[in-house]
Design a protein around this motif. Structure first.
Motif, PDB file in Angstrom:
ATOM      1  N   GLY A   1       0.816  -1.199   0.000  1.00  0.00           N
ATOM      2  CA  GLY A   1       0.000   0.000   0.000  1.00  0.00           C
ATOM      3  C   GLY A   1       0.853   1.254   0.000  1.00  0.00           C
ATOM      4  N   GLY A   2       0.172   2.399  -0.115  1.00  0.00           N
ATOM      5  CA  GLY A   2       0.880   3.673  -0.103  1.00  0.00           C
ATOM      6  C   GLY A   2       0.012   4.798  -0.581  1.00  0.00           C
ATOM      7  N   LEU A   3       0.655   5.934  -0.806  1.00  0.00           N
ATOM      8  CA  LEU A   3      -0.018   7.122  -1.317  1.00  0.00           C
ATOM      9  C   LEU A   3       0.238   7.217  -2.814  1.00  0.00           C
ATOM     10  N   VAL A   4      -0.825   7.364  -3.584  1.00  0.00           N
ATOM     11  CA  VAL A   4      -0.694   7.429  -5.035  1.00  0.00           C
ATOM     12  C   VAL A   4      -1.669   8.472  -5.565  1.00  0.00           C
ATOM     13  N   GLN A   5      -1.298   9.109  -6.655  1.00  0.00           N
ATOM     14  CA  GLN A   5      -2.178  10.093  -7.269  1.00  0.00           C
ATOM     15  C   GLN A   5      -3.293   9.409  -8.052  1.00  0.00           C
ATOM     16  N   PRO A   6      -4.410  10.088  -8.217  1.00  0.00           N
ATOM     17  CA  PRO A   6      -5.481   9.517  -9.054  1.00  0.00           C
ATOM     18  C   PRO A   6      -4.944   9.129 -10.423  1.00  0.00           C
ATOM     19  N   GLY A   7      -5.366   7.963 -10.897  1.00  0.00           N
ATOM     20  CA  GLY A   7      -4.874   7.444 -12.161  1.00  0.00           C
ATOM     21  C   GLY A   7      -3.659   6.563 -12.029  1.00  0.00           C
ATOM     22  N   GLY A   8      -3.082   6.541 -10.843  1.00  0.00           N
ATOM     23  CA  GLY A   8      -1.888   5.746 -10.623  1.00  0.00           C
ATOM     24  C   GLY A   8      -2.184   4.276 -10.363  1.00  0.00           C
ATOM     25  N   SER A   9      -1.110   3.530 -10.082  1.00  0.00           N
ATOM     26  CA  SER A   9      -1.215   2.087  -9.886  1.00  0.00           C
ATOM     27  C   SER A   9      -0.476   1.654  -8.626  1.00  0.00           C
ATOM     28  N   LEU A  10      -0.943   0.578  -8.052  1.00  0.00           N
ATOM     29  CA  LEU A  10      -0.275  -0.087  -6.946  1.00  0.00           C
ATOM     30  C   LEU A  10      -0.493  -1.585  -7.093  1.00  0.00           C
TER      31      LEU A  10
ATOM     32  N   TYR B   1      -2.029 -11.557  -4.886  1.00  0.00           N
ATOM     33  CA  TYR B   1      -1.774 -10.192  -5.349  1.00  0.00           C
ATOM     34  C   TYR B   1      -3.077  -9.487  -5.722  1.00  0.00           C
ATOM     35  N   LEU B   2      -3.019  -8.170  -5.693  1.00  0.00           N
ATOM     36  CA  LEU B   2      -4.084  -7.349  -6.255  1.00  0.00           C
ATOM     37  C   LEU B   2      -3.418  -6.204  -7.005  1.00  0.00           C
ATOM     38  N   GLN B   3      -3.455  -6.280  -8.328  1.00  0.00           N
ATOM     39  CA  GLN B   3      -2.945  -5.195  -9.169  1.00  0.00           C
ATOM     40  C   GLN B   3      -4.056  -4.174  -9.327  1.00  0.00           C
ATOM     41  N   MET B   4      -3.768  -2.943  -8.938  1.00  0.00           N
ATOM     42  CA  MET B   4      -4.766  -1.887  -8.981  1.00  0.00           C
ATOM     43  C   MET B   4      -4.296  -0.793  -9.920  1.00  0.00           C
ATOM     44  N   ASN B   5      -5.033  -0.581 -10.992  1.00  0.00           N
ATOM     45  CA  ASN B   5      -4.713   0.452 -11.977  1.00  0.00           C
ATOM     46  C   ASN B   5      -5.823   1.503 -12.002  1.00  0.00           C
ATOM     47  N   SER B   6      -5.520   2.628 -12.600  1.00  0.00           N
ATOM     48  CA  SER B   6      -6.499   3.722 -12.740  1.00  0.00           C
ATOM     49  C   SER B   6      -7.176   4.015 -11.404  1.00  0.00           C
ATOM     50  N   LEU B   7      -6.368   4.158 -10.381  1.00  0.00           N
ATOM     51  CA  LEU B   7      -6.915   4.346  -9.039  1.00  0.00           C
ATOM     52  C   LEU B   7      -7.678   5.658  -8.910  1.00  0.00           C
ATOM     53  N   LYS B   8      -8.724   5.611  -8.092  1.00  0.00           N
ATOM     54  CA  LYS B   8      -9.587   6.756  -7.859  1.00  0.00           C
ATOM     55  C   LYS B   8      -9.585   7.104  -6.367  1.00  0.00           C
ATOM     56  N   PRO B   9      -9.900   8.331  -6.026  1.00  0.00           N
ATOM     57  CA  PRO B   9      -9.954   8.689  -4.602  1.00  0.00           C
ATOM     58  C   PRO B   9     -10.880   7.771  -3.796  1.00  0.00           C
TER      59      PRO B   9
ATOM     60  N   ALA C   1      -8.669   3.212   1.158  1.00  0.00           N
ATOM     61  CA  ALA C   1      -9.174   2.282   2.170  1.00  0.00           C
ATOM     62  C   ALA C   1      -8.022   1.471   2.745  1.00  0.00           C
ATOM     63  N   LEU C   2      -8.330   0.771   3.808  1.00  0.00           N
ATOM     64  CA  LEU C   2      -7.425  -0.245   4.341  1.00  0.00           C
ATOM     65  C   LEU C   2      -7.795  -1.559   3.655  1.00  0.00           C
ATOM     66  N   TYR C   3      -6.828  -2.147   2.977  1.00  0.00           N
ATOM     67  CA  TYR C   3      -7.076  -3.349   2.189  1.00  0.00           C
ATOM     68  C   TYR C   3      -6.563  -4.575   2.943  1.00  0.00           C
TER      69      TYR C   3
ATOM     70  N   GLN D   1      -2.601   0.088   3.945  1.00  0.00           N
ATOM     71  CA  GLN D   1      -3.349   1.298   3.643  1.00  0.00           C
ATOM     72  C   GLN D   1      -3.078   1.773   2.220  1.00  0.00           C
ATOM     73  N   VAL D   2      -4.136   2.052   1.505  1.00  0.00           N
ATOM     74  CA  VAL D   2      -4.057   2.648   0.175  1.00  0.00           C
ATOM     75  C   VAL D   2      -4.739   4.011   0.240  1.00  0.00           C
ATOM     76  N   THR D   3      -4.000   5.048  -0.146  1.00  0.00           N
ATOM     77  CA  THR D   3      -4.552   6.402  -0.173  1.00  0.00           C
ATOM     78  C   THR D   3      -4.362   6.970  -1.561  1.00  0.00           C
ATOM     79  N   VAL D   4      -5.461   7.368  -2.173  1.00  0.00           N
ATOM     80  CA  VAL D   4      -5.431   7.938  -3.521  1.00  0.00           C
ATOM     81  C   VAL D   4      -5.810   9.411  -3.406  1.00  0.00           C
ATOM     82  N   SER D   5      -4.827  10.258  -3.650  1.00  0.00           N
ATOM     83  CA  SER D   5      -5.047  11.686  -3.460  1.00  0.00           C
ATOM     84  C   SER D   5      -4.029  12.473  -4.252  1.00  0.00           C
ATOM     85  N   SER D   6      -4.448  13.663  -4.715  1.00  0.00           N
ATOM     86  CA  SER D   6      -3.517  14.538  -5.406  1.00  0.00           C
ATOM     87  C   SER D   6      -2.913  15.536  -4.433  1.00  0.00           C
TER      88      SER D   6
END
Length: 110
Positions: free
Chosen positions: A8-17, A78-86, A90-92, A105-110
């Protein structure tokens, strides 16, 4: 039985984790494994599952963006997450039945 999530981590909208879940004490390829998440102030939401035959299912809100998979040799889910949205913030958790790990923790924010 133990499940340990990471990635998990902090990623901008549209990003991937890519989330990982290392299992011990059982073989993930013989179980139905799921990813669930809990957004701030909300209940648990089922996200995706993979069965022993490799069949996968997803909640509608992540279809086409998330991909669940497993590596039997590494006993890792695994869970590949693309095109992430705000709203994916959540806590996954990975889970086997009602047993789940500590979450990542996954946080999607600009």
């Amino acid at each position: 039985v133990q499940l340990v999530e990471s990635g998990g981590g902090l990623v901008q909208p549209g990003g991937s984790l890519r989330l990982s879940c290392v299992a011990s004490g059982f073989t993930i390829s013989s179980a139905v494994m799921t990813w669930v998440r809990q957004a701030p102030g909300k209940g648990l939401e089922w996200v995706s599952a993979i069965n022993s035959g490799g069949g996968t299912t997803y909640v509608d809100s992540v279809k086409g963006r998330f991909t669940i998979s497993r590596d039997s040799a590494k006993n890792t889910l695994y869970l590949q997450m693309n095109s992430l949205k705000p709203e994916d913030t959540a806590l996954y958790y990975c889970a086997r039945g009602k047993f789940r790990g500590q979450g990542t923790q996954v946080t999607v924010s600009s």
